[in-house]
Design an enzyme around this catalytic site. Sequence first.
Site, PDB file in Angstrom:
ATOM      1  CE  LYS A 160      -3.777  -2.416   2.363  1.00  0.00           C
ATOM      2  NZ  LYS A 160      -4.477  -2.688   3.626  1.00  0.00           N
ATOM      3  CG  ASP A 215      -9.592  -0.217   5.922  1.00  0.00           C
ATOM      4  OD1 ASP A 215      -9.483  -0.710   4.779  1.00  0.00           O
ATOM      5  OD2 ASP A 215      -8.780  -0.401   6.826  1.00  0.00           O
ATOM      6  CD  GLN A 269      -3.459  -4.347   6.799  1.00  0.00           C
ATOM      7  OE1 GLN A 269      -3.548  -3.286   6.188  1.00  0.00           O
ATOM      8  NE2 GLN A 269      -3.911  -5.485   6.295  1.00  0.00           N
TER       9      GLN A 269
END
Length: 291
Positions: free
Chosen positions: A49, A116, A93
């Site tokens: 990412k 997200d 994450q």
Amino acid sequence: MTLLDGKAVAAAVLEDVGAEVRALPGRPPSVVFIRVGDDPASVSYVNTKQKTAARLGIDSRLDHFPEDISGEKLLAHIASLNADAAVDAILVQAPLPDHLSERTVFNAVHPDKDVDGFGEVNLGRLVQENPDGFVACTPAGIHEIIRRSEIPVEGRHVVVVGRSLIVGKPAGLLFLRKGDFANATVTFCHSRTRNLAAVTRQADILIAAIGRAHFIGPDHVREGATVIDVGINRVDDPSRPRGYCLVGDVLFDEVKSKCEYITPVPGGVGPMTVAMLMANTLKAHRRNHSA
Ligand code: GUN
């Protein structure tokens, strides 16, 4: 059978996002990644990412915390990022260690920085079909592959196998919405579904998001279906330098001949997740600069 090339679709999305980033006035979009502990898959995902962000001219930073960080400390850190006007986007994450509540942590990210889309506000926006929300990157990537490949959805039967917050639930909701490449009839299946193959064989579009290697075989798929394989499972393979290989939730070699379209693993949904994260980060930047 036509292979849905997620790498190529992701490259097209990234090209569009990169062009928009270059045309922006002022500072570039910025995203902060939070990683707790050293789960090898998480290390690798966050690296990918960050590299992709750098290539597009998006600023990124990794805030790494030890496995035993307390919930209070992590939440205080997220609060400081929420208040920092130089930070457009925050991504924690997953998975988090067991002593931390993922729900509490995801809900702590400010909704307008929650790229997200895991927080309750953005999930609510998805249910309300509010286009201002952030949609989780993997489901958004699945939808974008279907949209850019012009695969018809309206009135067709989408069957989702898996009910996770990260993939299954939002993926089904995206296809249930009103609008283009939506208006589907959607069925959710999971580990307790009786006679799973009888249900999945009804799918025009089958989304396999169970997280079990090679779980979906030819008996689960009807002739002419579109199969989207979300699985990224590590399987021991001593012949590889790393000692493992990555396989999907679908027995690709045995299923592909039945499909009209199918995504491979790797090179299917995986690259789309990163591309949609970049698109969401750009959207967060625009949102935070137009307010
Ligand atoms: N873990 C697996 N997939 C994802 C994702 O899309 N976002 C985050 N934050 N964690 C993940």
